[in-house]
Design an enzyme around this catalytic site. Structure first.
Site, PDB file in Angstrom:
ATOM      1  N   GLU A  59       6.237  74.526 -11.688  1.00  0.00           N
ATOM      2  CA  GLU A  59       5.599  74.982 -11.452  1.00  0.00           C
ATOM      3  C   GLU A  59       3.929  74.949 -12.725  1.00  0.00           C
ATOM      4  O   GLU A  59       2.608  75.097 -13.619  1.00  0.00           O
ATOM      5  CB  GLU A  59       5.734  76.566 -12.845  1.00  0.00           C
ATOM      6  CG  GLU A  59       6.466  78.096 -11.686  1.00  0.00           C
ATOM      7  CD  GLU A  59       5.858  78.769  -9.888  1.00  0.00           C
ATOM      8  OE1 GLU A  59       4.652  77.738 -10.226  1.00  0.00           O
ATOM      9  OE2 GLU A  59       6.300  78.533 -10.048  1.00  0.00           O
ATOM     10  N   GLU A  66       6.553  90.180   1.086  1.00  0.00           N
ATOM     11  CA  GLU A  66       7.533  88.717   1.123  1.00  0.00           C
ATOM     12  C   GLU A  66       7.958  87.840   2.305  1.00  0.00           C
ATOM     13  O   GLU A  66       8.301  87.081   2.166  1.00  0.00           O
ATOM     14  CB  GLU A  66       8.353  89.316  -0.394  1.00  0.00           C
ATOM     15  CG  GLU A  66       7.268  89.251  -1.462  1.00  0.00           C
ATOM     16  CD  GLU A  66       7.095  87.334  -2.102  1.00  0.00           C
ATOM     17  OE1 GLU A  66       5.597  86.704  -0.931  1.00  0.00           O
ATOM     18  OE2 GLU A  66       7.137  86.724  -3.117  1.00  0.00           O
TER      19      GLU A  66
HETATM   20  C1  DMJ Z   1       1.441  78.520  -5.622  1.00  0.00           C
HETATM   21  O1  DMJ Z   1       2.258  78.467  -6.469  1.00  0.00           O
HETATM   22  C2  DMJ Z   1       1.404  77.729  -4.954  1.00  0.00           C
HETATM   23  O2  DMJ Z   1       0.636  77.160  -3.347  1.00  0.00           O
HETATM   24  C3  DMJ Z   1       2.793  76.621  -4.733  1.00  0.00           C
HETATM   25  O3  DMJ Z   1       2.736  75.761  -3.561  1.00  0.00           O
HETATM   26  C4  DMJ Z   1       3.654  77.968  -4.024  1.00  0.00           C
HETATM   27  N1  DMJ Z   1       3.280  78.873  -3.613  1.00  0.00           N
HETATM   28  C5  DMJ Z   1       1.976  79.821  -4.744  1.00  0.00           C
HETATM   29  C6  DMJ Z   1       0.932  81.186  -3.996  1.00  0.00           C
HETATM   30  O4  DMJ Z   1       1.813  81.685  -3.426  1.00  0.00           O
END
Ligand code: DMJ
EC number: 3.2.1.-
Length: 935
Positions: free
Chosen positions: A147, A388
């Site tokens: 992240e 989800e």
């Molecule tokens: C985002 O943070 C990015 O696209 C990640 O690859 C997965 N999905 C989330 C949002 O849903």
């Protein structure tokens, strides 16, 4: 700034260089000319309407960003219901989700390049100054490497990319001297210790201040990571290397990708969801294109586009071939086992896979992109948002929706590929739904439950990084963006990296990149878009004709799973294997089939029947495999039925000024009193009962008469509270948890049970709120005195009607002006003793329920009735011809696929029994994992 060497395409386009033009550039070519090719189908949208929608997106962004900056900054995220910042450690932990929060003003950094795309250059300049002034990257906090890379490193690099672009234009950012890049480099070095493993796969978490392993770090002991977590670094790390000349970042990211490639399952060419970072063993062997794997595939293709390295394309194509062979079951994308890819691992799909049609567009494989996108859109039309997770028959599996952008992303790319105004209409619906259901006075709130329309106090940073970019660009003409978006590639977080990086600082050696690939035959390029003329051979209705058969796929689907039926059954003319949903323990033929599959029936003393399978007792390896599938279906069916027996959550919607229905709280139902799913909602003003616990006759009946009474949990049974407020004349009741700080964000909702006696005398509706949700109502009472709520099974649309019902003036600013403290505080000080535990549904009270138990080499399930026959499903199937059509359609597709692709027979090879036994434990583990699986 170096001269951009990028070519023409669109958003995620490619520079014009010969070696990689085969796939990516041809996809881009499709995209460029498709707009002019399209001439019919959905009505074209006028320039005025597109501009109107673009402006609407800008206004929505201002609402989200403005509230974050005003009420949350410098915190990482905005909590839009309580209108304050989310500071890690100051809120109840939400588990892994919180690992994105590093006390580094996440939302601000994630929003940087969105500001430029949306033409807010002045605000961008201010935002960059704030980042440089306020953001500290050296906090003692453990964050997710994945992240932090995609959101923060990507955000800083996207900000830097556009800062230098603006500087070169000569008007804005003239003072800028690569400060964001320096921060990015500092952050890059902070992430590097995570790669200190023999495999080169990074640890999933790192302490920003202390790194890994030191006792202070509180991390570095993890053994597993997800494939996407280890495989989604190359774009940001390579950009960092190429911008700065420090090659180490790109080298580390390449090494991790090389290792994953080495570990792919060699016969299926698929990767699992979770891998051991020390041994490289697959921990979870299920494989799909959604949660846990998604952006690994995305980065292979985009790394090829950005870096021009053929090996990435070859890897991508090899995986893509496997995905299309095993996972793609148009319009579905279903997880399979990496060792047995013809065996579905699930009967549901997660929302993250909605990015995949967008990636298919980049690959140039438009047809399945259109199909999957259309299927997803049908699900959205049913629930307003993509839950989800949802089942193969389009029921909700996990009801949350944290305002994810993946579907908007795919819509944007499909519009660019086809030029079909249909996708503009889809975008318009997304905008309407966001405003109607997710917009609250202080930003946009995630959906807690798409079925009830209730909110969660959460606005993730990706909502600003991605959603607004894709929606704005969808409606924008070239002149609406102040730079050429085609010169950049989108990262997975939609951050923009310039394509000219492909020819800058190419000093990274490819020595780490393995050269071992499976031989690619031509079929690998079957899905490549050759060029626009072939894709749309004078047929402007092409995309529409693909969508049309899927239009009613959701409405007409049967409430049951669609599981790929093994092809050899059709080929040999043999009967398809017995399906769990069809099984009847009283049918002798079924018992015979069970025996063949090695499944025995054990009659327990209490009348229940237990199923146990021993593969070794099966008549053949094929029968053993059928038995395995049967047991898997039984377990899935069982957990689905258990879910269905639960009363769904309810909604408490605050309808009075200044909320006007925009705040919807998730509430637990009661097993007694008025059933809100069967009756009209109950609307009324709220009043606190005295005594507040409602455990004795109320002393303030005049205050609660005709109102909805608020009662605190604890000290007596829920039913007793209900009787006391009902006797005082209340028309409904809301029980508020006495456990301070509890929230539906962090605790599972439950049903309020009766008191073991007949509760028919209770006729008013009763709902339960956790403390945090309850305090929103209590604070509102303090602030506005008169607070009116609606108790229902699904929130009523918040439309102007609701505001008109009120005579008081409406102003968003009024509510935004409430101080964070005013809204956030409000827990009551009442001494309490232990309250009653929630009653669990028992097997006896729900005779159909099954309780799966998994043991070594045997799976057992225990239906409490011998005749296990979910008749509801049967009736629906047999009464609704169209349901059968869907199955037939999928069956036909399966057969066609088989006819046209001889390789499909991979999964049909007769497996020796010892190989099945060897895999047995893995399967059992995988089933257990799937049951526990979380996004
Ligand atoms: C985002 O943070 C990015 O696209 C990640 O690859 C997965 N999905 C989330 C949002 O849903």
């Amino acid at each position: 700034m170096s001269e951009p060497g990028g070519g023409r395409g669109f958003g995620s386009s490619v520079p014009q260089r010969a070696p990689w033009s085969l796939v990516a550039a041809t996809a881009a070519l499709c995209l460029v000319s498709a707009t002019s090719v399209w001439t019919a189908g959905a009505s074209p949208m006028s320039r005025e309407e597109k501009q109107k929608l673009g402006n609407q997106v800008l206004e929505m962004f201002d609402h989200a960003y403005g509230n974050y900056m005003e009420h949350a900054y410098p915190a990482d995220e905005l909590m839009p219901l309580t209108c304050r910042g989310r500071v890690r450690g100051q809120e109840p932990s939400r588990g892994d989700v919180d690992d994105a929060l590093g006390k580094f003003s996440l939302t601000l950094i994630d929003s940087l390049d969105t500001l430029v795309v949306l033409n807010k250059t002045k605000e961008f300049e201010d935002a960059v100054r704030k980042v440089l002034r306020d953001v500290n990257l050296d906090n003692d906090v453990v964050v997710s490497v994945f992240e932090t890379n995609i959101r923060v490193l990507g955000g800083l690099l996207g900000g830097h990319s556009l800062a230098i672009m603006l500087k070169e234009k000569g008007e804005y950012m003239q003072w800028y001297n690569d400060e964001l890049l320096q921060m990015a480099k500092q952050l890059g070095y902070k992430l590097l210790p995570a790669f200190n493993t023999t495999s080169g796969l990074p640890y999933p978490r790192i302490n920003l201040k202390f790194g890994i392993r030191k006792p202070e770090a509180r991390t570095g002991t993890e053994t597993d990571t997800c494939t996407a977590c280890a495989g989604t670094l190359i774009l940001e790390f390579a950009a960092l290397s190429r911008f700065t000349g420090a090659t180490i970042f790109e080298e580390y990211a390449r090494k991790a990708l090389d290792f994953l490639w080495e570990k792919r399952q060699r016969s299926s060419n698929l990767v699992g969801v979770t891998i051991n970072i020390h041994t490289g063993d697959w921990v979870r062997k299920d494989s799909g294109v959604g949660a846990g794997i998604d952006s690994y595939y995305e980065y292979l293709l985009k790394a090829y586009v950005l870096l021009g390295d053929d090996s990435f394309l070859e890897r991508f194509n090899t995986h893509y071939d496997a995905i299309m062979r095993y996972i793609s079951q148009p319009p579905l994308l279903l997880d399979v086992h990496i060792h047995k890819p013809m065996l579905n691992a699930r009967t549901w799909m997660d929302a993250l896979l909605a990015f995949f049609p967008g990636l298919q567009v980049l690959k140039g494989d438009i047809r399945p992109a259109i199909e999957t996108h259309e299927m997803l859109y049908q699900v959205i039309k049913k629930h307003n948002f993509l839950p989800e997770a949802f089942t193969t028959d389009f029921r909700v599996h996990w009801a949350q929706h944290p305002l994810r952008p993946e579907f908007a992303e795919s819509t944007y790319f499909l519009y660019k590929a086809t030029g079909d105004p249909y996708y503009l209409e889809v975008g318009k619906t997304l905008i309407e739904n966001l405003n109607k259901y997710a917009r609250v006075p202080c930003g946009f709130a995630a959906m807690k439950d798409v079925r009830t329309g209730s909110h969660e106090d959460r606005m993730d940073s990706f909502f600003l990084a991605e959603m607004f970019k894709y929606l704005y660009l969808l409606f924008a003409d070239k002149e609406d963006v102040i730079f050429d978006i085609e010169d950049y590639i989108f990262t997975t977080e939609a951050h923009l990296l310039p394509l000219w990086l492909s020819t800058t600082n190419q000093r990274i050696s490819k020595k780490n990149t393995t050269s071992e690939y499976t031989e690619l035959d031509d079929s690998n390029f079957d899905w490549t878009c050759p060029n626009t003329q072939i894709l749309f051979p004078n047929d402007p209705l092409y995309a529409q004709s693909i969508r049309e058969p899927l239009k009613n796929v959701v409405d007409k689907s049967c409430p049951r799973g669609i599981i790929r039926v093994r092809e050899e059954s059709f080929r040999s003319g043999a009967k398809p294997p017995l399906r769990a949903r069809d099984f009847m323990a009283t049918n002798p033929e079924h018992l015979e089939i069970l025996k063949k599959m090695g499944v025995s029936l054990i009659h327990l003393k209490d009348g229940r029947v237990q199923l146990v399978q021993h593969a070794i007792q099966a008549a053949s390896s094929i029968d053993a495999e059928d038995g395995l599938r049967f047991m898997q279906e039984m377990i899935e069916l069982s957990s689905q039925q258990q879910k269905e027996q639960q009363l769904p959550p309810r909604a408490v919607q605050i309808v009075s000024h200044p909320f006007f229905g925009r705040v919807v709280l998730t509430a637990g139902p009661a097993q007694f009193g008025l059933d809100l799913s069967k009756h009209k909602e109950t609307r009324g003003f709220v009043a606190s009962s005295k005594p507040y616990n409602g455990c004795s006759e109320l002393t303030n009946p005049e205050a609660v008469m005709g109102k909805i009474a608020l009662i605190q949990r604890g000290q007596c049974m829920f039913a007793e509270k209900a009787r006391n407020i009902q006797n005082a004349g209340a028309i409904g009741g809301i029980v508020i948890d006495d456990n301070e700080g509890s929230s539906s964000d962090t605790a599972p909702l439950f049903q309020m049970a009766g008191d073991g006696r007949d509760t028919d005398d209770i006729t008013i509706p009763m709902l339960f709120l956790f403390s945090k949700e309850g305090s929103i109502i209590l604070d509102a009472i303090r602030e506005y005195e008169e607070v009116e709520v609606l108790l229902s099974d699904k929130a009523k649309d918040r439309d102007p009607e609701m505001e008109n019902e009120e005579e008081q003036p409406s102003s968003e600013n009024d509510s935004q002006n409430q101080s964070a403290e005013q809204i956030a505080s409000g827990s009551q000080e009442v001494d309490l003793v232990d309250q009653e535990p929630p009653e669990e549904s028992s097997l006896n009270s729900h005779p159909e329920s099954l309780s799966p138990a998994v043991t070594d080499n045997a799976a057992s399930i225990s239906p409490s009735e011998q005749n296990f026959n979910p008749t509801e499903n049967h009736e629906t199937t047999s009464l609704d011809g169209e349901c059968t059509d869907l199955d037939n359609q999928l069956q036909e597709q399966s057969e066609t696929e088989e006819d046209s692709n001889p390789n499909v027979s991979w999964g049909k090879k007769v497996q020796p029994i010892d190989s099945i036994l060897a895999d047995w434990n893995e399967d059992i583990e995988a089933f257990e994992m799937m049951e526990k699986d979380e996004l």
